[in-house]
Enzyme design. Sequence first.
Site, PDB file in Angstrom:
ATOM      1  N   SER A  52      26.198  40.644  45.374  1.00 54.72           N
ATOM      2  CA  SER A  52      27.264  39.801  44.841  1.00 54.72           C
ATOM      3  C   SER A  52      26.895  38.328  44.923  1.00 54.72           C
ATOM      4  CB  SER A  52      28.570  40.040  45.603  1.00 54.72           C
ATOM      5  OG  SER A  52      28.387  39.768  46.967  1.00 54.72           O
ATOM      6  N   ASP A  64      31.099  33.402  44.122  1.00 46.02           N
ATOM      7  CA  ASP A  64      30.723  33.451  42.715  1.00 46.02           C
ATOM      8  C   ASP A  64      30.824  32.078  42.047  1.00 46.02           C
ATOM      9  OD1 ASP A  64      30.336  36.128  43.043  1.00 46.02           O
ATOM     10  OD2 ASP A  64      32.168  36.754  42.023  1.00 46.02           O
ATOM     11  N   GLU A 122      34.600  36.549  48.112  1.00 46.12           N
ATOM     12  CA  GLU A 122      33.846  36.906  46.902  1.00 46.12           C
ATOM     13  C   GLU A 122      34.057  35.884  45.798  1.00 46.12           C
ATOM     14  OE1 GLU A 122      31.265  38.417  45.027  1.00 46.12           O
ATOM     15  OE2 GLU A 122      31.942  40.229  46.021  1.00 46.12           O
TER      16      GLU A 122
END
Length: 629
Positions: A510, A296, A292
């Site tokens: 996400s 990002d 994750e």
Amino acid sequence: MLSSVIFIALLAGSVTSSPLQVRSSYAVKESHPVPRKWTRVAPAPENHTIQLQIGLKQISDPYHHRYGQHLTESEVIDLVKPTDEALNLVHDWLFDNGIEAAELEYSPARDWIKISMPVGRVESLLDTKYSVYKHKDGDQIVRTPKWSLPLHLHEHIEAIQPTNSFFRPRQQASTVKLVPDSAFNHKIPSPASPTATGLAAVCDTELVTTQCLRTLYGTIDYVPKAAGKNKVGLNDFLEESNNRSDVNLFLQAYRPEAAAGAYQFKVEVIANGNNEQTPENTTELEAGKDLEGNLDAETILGIAWPTPLTAFTVGGSPPFVADLGTPTDTNEPYLTWLNTVLGQSNLPQVISTSYADEEQSVPLSYAKSACNGFAQLGARGISLLFASGDGGVGPAAADCLSNDGRNTSTFIPLFPASCPYVTAVGATKNIDPEIVAVDTNGFVSGGGFSYYFPRPSYQERIVSEYVKALGSEYKGLYNPNGRGYPDIAAQGYRFATIWYGSLAILDGTSAATPAASAVISLVNDALIAAGKSPLGFLNPWLYSGGYKTFTDITNGSSIGCGTDGFPAVKGWDAVTGFGTPSLEICQLKATIAANDAVIQQKDTEIDDLRRISVAWRLLDFGLYSGYGF
């Protein structure tokens, strides 16, 4: 020894009670059912230390005082600080329970008071009993389903956490999805030729790169002019970090001129957050640690560079060692993060957050406290973007049940996406046309309607039309009067990501959330370079005309709970919002700059351009009706 954080939110209205009434009788203040996936396994260990934080609810609307202008940190503090009488009542209650003034720590607005206490003293303070609860996936936390306060404090104290919140915004509860056939030993492919033009030449929908995203959303030729004044941020929660080596490999492959940015972005560690830059161990690799975080950082830098990036990495506070008697960390990361950043004066104008959990796992008081904190940031001109979730309207039908003890069939909204003071981001895939993102790994772009938050006035006209068009479909499975989400969408399907030195292909809102955040950050760059204010809280702007700069998505639905879910339709819908940024969005600078004359007009036909400049200020639920929104 395990430590956790308790948050107490206080209502700070006028106080007529006398401090002599502190010893009034106790009564239950709040209870919240234990979610079905959690089971009580043992009493809380006596040596479990709780960090008690007493937080006060904002007491004044920060928008109508300075309509059309962003507020400073000090101005927001002045509006939300508690009354002296409310503080005195809480102080007397604490002092009567043997807590000394020297033990108390305060936030800048004195709306949060922090103190460490063993669980036994907290149980006495709240007239409750804590227990260890275990999730079906093995996680353990310390919680209590109900807690009490002296009667005279009920009107002042709104929430205490961690008490009855089973919210878990950690990676497995975030929206990242790994495409199952992507082996981590895949070689990193070469990007499209720098001279390639057109979507067909630069976009492979089975392996989406930032070069494709920059072309699709019209930022490929935009050169940031206000880097430094304009900034962008992201949040890492509970052990996630952003590996600079992986980010560097990604940028070398997909945006070589930005490669140095991998070692230049700022990391702010909050509450012992993780900033590990060494190779992951076997356990961490098996858990997918930093998938994750890397996604990002790579997405934002790949689109928005050289806009400075700040990564907020939030962990448990204070450090703990998990064992059989002291389960995993019970920190409430959103409130920990909020208490830190609300005290800072120089924050990124856009902050991306890719974590969510079921709204019904959160007590209403906790959700309101966090949502009010998000509102304060919005008042300061900060755009908060949150992922809308990866499970459509909910998981398998057997798990689409209410948590109120009645086990009623229902769709499952997510928080914080359901908060009306954030911008929720759904996901799309394909190029011509973009459609609702779904994949064979179970990923479906999420959306729905809040049970906690009523539909804000900025949504009323548009969202009510969508609900009306649904008719009786799904009646009883959602709240037709709730805040609808998402607000916008972006690509979120099969993103190229570098993790542990190799290629990983990831799905999720996400992925969509940092992509959308990077594009909005470049819009802010154009505004700031033109001497304008950044967009700030986006939603009133979006719903009052800003949506015209987005590409509508009309194919697909938010499949879940054994249904097709909410459909994508013309205009706003509860799966892609208003759609994705258009090719011309970075020209918004000229559109808003042209508002200076329009904003003075007072005729009833308020031009959409005027709304772009001012509508974002109308944040509170009741402030829109007078403006025809």
